[in-house]
Design an enzyme around this catalytic site. Sequence first.
Site, PDB file in Angstrom:
ATOM      1  N   ARG A 167       0.833  -1.224   0.000  1.00  0.00           N
ATOM      2  CA  ARG A 167       0.000   0.000   0.000  1.00  0.00           C
ATOM      3  C   ARG A 167       0.858   1.261   0.000  1.00  0.00           C
ATOM      4  NH1 ARG A 167      -2.072  -3.481  -1.467  1.00  0.00           N
ATOM      5  NH2 ARG A 167      -3.662  -4.789  -0.538  1.00  0.00           N
ATOM      6  N   SER A 215     -11.287  -0.225   5.102  1.00  0.00           N
ATOM      7  CA  SER A 215     -10.696  -0.354   6.434  1.00  0.00           C
ATOM      8  C   SER A 215     -10.064   0.968   6.846  1.00  0.00           C
ATOM      9  CB  SER A 215      -9.623  -1.421   6.429  1.00  0.00           C
ATOM     10  OG  SER A 215     -10.199  -2.644   6.072  1.00  0.00           O
ATOM     11  N   GLU A 286      -5.198   4.148   8.088  1.00  0.00           N
ATOM     12  CA  GLU A 286      -4.784   3.768   6.725  1.00  0.00           C
ATOM     13  C   GLU A 286      -5.362   4.800   5.758  1.00  0.00           C
ATOM     14  OE1 GLU A 286      -2.976   0.892   4.919  1.00  0.00           O
ATOM     15  OE2 GLU A 286      -4.692  -0.442   5.208  1.00  0.00           O
TER      16      GLU A 286
HETATM   17  C1  LIG Z   1     -15.701  -0.103  -0.315  1.00  0.00           C
HETATM   18  C2  LIG Z   1     -14.211   0.004  -0.548  1.00  0.00           C
HETATM   19  C3  LIG Z   1     -13.448  -1.154  -0.697  1.00  0.00           C
HETATM   20  C4  LIG Z   1     -12.064  -1.071  -0.906  1.00  0.00           C
HETATM   21  N1  LIG Z   1     -11.333  -2.221  -1.037  1.00  0.00           N
HETATM   22  C5  LIG Z   1      -9.998  -2.150  -1.207  1.00  0.00           C
HETATM   23  C6  LIG Z   1      -9.189  -3.327  -1.332  1.00  0.00           C
HETATM   24  O1  LIG Z   1      -9.670  -4.439  -1.281  1.00  0.00           O
HETATM   25  N2  LIG Z   1      -7.846  -3.165  -1.518  1.00  0.00           N
HETATM   26  C7  LIG Z   1      -7.251  -1.944  -1.595  1.00  0.00           C
HETATM   27  O2  LIG Z   1      -6.039  -1.860  -1.777  1.00  0.00           O
HETATM   28  N3  LIG Z   1      -7.990  -0.816  -1.474  1.00  0.00           N
HETATM   29  C8  LIG Z   1      -9.324  -0.897  -1.275  1.00  0.00           C
HETATM   30  N4  LIG Z   1     -10.071   0.237  -1.167  1.00  0.00           N
HETATM   31  C9  LIG Z   1      -9.374   1.502  -1.236  1.00  0.00           C
HETATM   32  C10 LIG Z   1      -9.342   1.997  -2.702  1.00  0.00           C
HETATM   33  O3  LIG Z   1      -8.871   1.041  -3.574  1.00  0.00           O
HETATM   34  C11 LIG Z   1      -8.426   3.142  -2.789  1.00  0.00           C
HETATM   35  O4  LIG Z   1      -8.995   4.059  -1.925  1.00  0.00           O
HETATM   36  C12 LIG Z   1      -8.336   3.668  -4.221  1.00  0.00           C
HETATM   37  O5  LIG Z   1      -7.357   2.953  -4.926  1.00  0.00           O
HETATM   38  C13 LIG Z   1      -7.998   5.125  -4.228  1.00  0.00           C
HETATM   39  O6  LIG Z   1      -8.374   5.647  -5.494  1.00  0.00           O
HETATM   40  P1  LIG Z   1      -9.121   7.034  -5.610  1.00  0.00           P
HETATM   41  O7  LIG Z   1      -9.258   7.337  -7.045  1.00  0.00           O
HETATM   42  O8  LIG Z   1     -10.382   7.044  -4.830  1.00  0.00           O
HETATM   43  O9  LIG Z   1      -8.048   7.976  -4.948  1.00  0.00           O
HETATM   44  P2  LIG Z   1      -8.309   9.275  -4.066  1.00  0.00           P
HETATM   45  O10 LIG Z   1      -8.926   8.877  -2.751  1.00  0.00           O
HETATM   46  O11 LIG Z   1      -8.999  10.321  -4.859  1.00  0.00           O
HETATM   47  O12 LIG Z   1      -6.809   9.692  -3.824  1.00  0.00           O
HETATM   48  C14 LIG Z   1      -5.933   8.848  -3.094  1.00  0.00           C
HETATM   49  C15 LIG Z   1      -4.560   9.521  -3.060  1.00  0.00           C
HETATM   50  O13 LIG Z   1      -4.050   9.567  -4.389  1.00  0.00           O
HETATM   51  C16 LIG Z   1      -3.695  10.920  -4.695  1.00  0.00           C
HETATM   52  N5  LIG Z   1      -3.989  11.136  -6.126  1.00  0.00           N
HETATM   53  C17 LIG Z   1      -5.202  11.110  -6.729  1.00  0.00           C
HETATM   54  N6  LIG Z   1      -5.051  11.338  -8.043  1.00  0.00           N
HETATM   55  C18 LIG Z   1      -3.724  11.531  -8.261  1.00  0.00           C
HETATM   56  C19 LIG Z   1      -2.951  11.792  -9.406  1.00  0.00           C
HETATM   57  N7  LIG Z   1      -3.495  11.927 -10.633  1.00  0.00           N
HETATM   58  N8  LIG Z   1      -1.601  11.893  -9.261  1.00  0.00           N
HETATM   59  C20 LIG Z   1      -1.027  11.773  -8.027  1.00  0.00           C
HETATM   60  N9  LIG Z   1      -1.701  11.527  -6.910  1.00  0.00           N
HETATM   61  C21 LIG Z   1      -3.036  11.387  -7.030  1.00  0.00           C
HETATM   62  C22 LIG Z   1      -4.588  11.773  -3.826  1.00  0.00           C
HETATM   63  O14 LIG Z   1      -4.075  13.063  -3.585  1.00  0.00           O
HETATM   64  C23 LIG Z   1      -4.616  10.953  -2.559  1.00  0.00           C
HETATM   65  O15 LIG Z   1      -3.479  11.228  -1.784  1.00  0.00           O
HETATM   66  C24 LIG Z   1     -11.444   0.184  -0.989  1.00  0.00           C
HETATM   67  C25 LIG Z   1     -12.222   1.360  -0.862  1.00  0.00           C
HETATM   68  C26 LIG Z   1     -13.588   1.270  -0.629  1.00  0.00           C
HETATM   69  C27 LIG Z   1     -14.390   2.535  -0.513  1.00  0.00           C
END
Ligand SMILES: Cc1cc2nc3c(=O)[nH]c(=O)nc-3n(C[C@H](O)[C@H](O)[C@H](O)COP(=O)(O)OP(=O)(O)OC[C@H]3O[C@@H](n4cnc5c(N)ncnc54)[C@H](O)[C@@H]3O)c2cc1C
Length: 294
Positions: A167, A215, A286
């Site tokens: 992660r 989580s 996390e």
């Molecule tokens: C119901 C649920 C289940 C999940 N299950 C899992 C799982 O099984 N395994 C797992 O690993 N994760 C899991 N997650 C977490 C999820 O995968 C991560 O939160 C996701 O990958 C983040 O993507 P996002 O687009 O929402 O990022 P955001 O939340 O929008 O951003 C996350 C970070 O990335 C940065 N960021 C965004 N865009 C850019 C960019 N273009 N360049 C540089 N930095 C950037 C942001 O500033 C921030 O710091 C789960 C989440 C939920 C809600």
Amino acid sequence: MQYLEQHIDITYLSNYKTPATARWYFEISSQQELGKIFEIIQWAQSKDLKILWISWGTNMLFAFDEYEGVVIKNSLTGWDYNKESKILKTFWSESIWMIAEKLENVYCQDLWHRFIWLPGSVAGAVYWNAGCFGLEIENNFVSCEVLDLENGQVSTLLKNDMNFKYRDSILKQERKYFIISAIFDLSKKVEKYHSDIDNIDFRENKQPKGNSCWSFFKNPSRDISAWFLIEKVWLKWHKIWGAYFSDKHANFLMHDGHGTYKDMLQLIDVAQEKVEKEFWIKIENEVQIITNKK
Ligand SMILES: Cc1cc2nc3c(=O)[nH]c(=O)nc-3n(C[C@H](O)[C@H](O)[C@H](O)COP(=O)(O)OP(=O)(O)OC[C@H]3O[C@@H](n4cnc5c(N)ncnc54)[C@H](O)[C@@H]3O)c2cc1C
């Protein structure tokens, strides 16, 4: 600054959906606008303002009423899969779950099956090396195109440059790159471990539904889960105003849609205090807690 909107409601940009606004706001939805991003960054730096990138907001809790810096919402989508070479190229804001589903249904390519129902964008997944049921984003990663926020140059980071860990990646460690696009080689199955869990059934039936970012706390070690500790201090299903821990999975911090970030922080504090008092273990978040602190 001409490109920026002011006092914009960003409540729905975080999966917790606690009420929040942004003092300055910009949404980028085309490659031509990359130049504007660098201008915005320079302007923000000259005013000593923080910048927050948001893709799908599935990994952040807004801990403010108004974000005093600049919020940049990434909305550039689009991807391309070559059936012969099995190379996938995708822009940053594309949904990882939608790509995985389409690869399977349209191209009979099931290598990313584990990512079906995984919320968030490609950028977010690369940023923290998302993974589930044995598959991690780094497994098929080849490279990504990034904008270097220090000098405005676009460059390519190869897998060796990424410093992928559990992660974690260089994007999270250095926070100086904006991901534009990424390339994956889907010709070879690489798994961290094999899991028999049916991910679609798990996501549909066993994972709590509602306003959450998965989580909330990191597991303190391989053998001790955060959900176990929260259950043991009787906080499963415990509610403080609009914030509660799910009765399905105690490490799922939830928002009922009627509270504020203050309820969420209060519940987080209570959990940390009780776990430390009872088990002498400090549980850490996390999910990113975004504040106005510099
Ligand atoms: C119901 C649920 C289940 C999940 N299950 C899992 C799982 O099984 N395994 C797992 O690993 N994760 C899991 N997650 C977490 C999820 O995968 C991560 O939160 C996701 O990958 C983040 O993507 P996002 O687009 O929402 O990022 P955001 O939340 O929008 O951003 C996350 C970070 O990335 C940065 N960021 C965004 N865009 C850019 C960019 N273009 N360049 C540089 N930095 C950037 C942001 O500033 C921030 O710091 C789960 C989440 C939920 C809600």
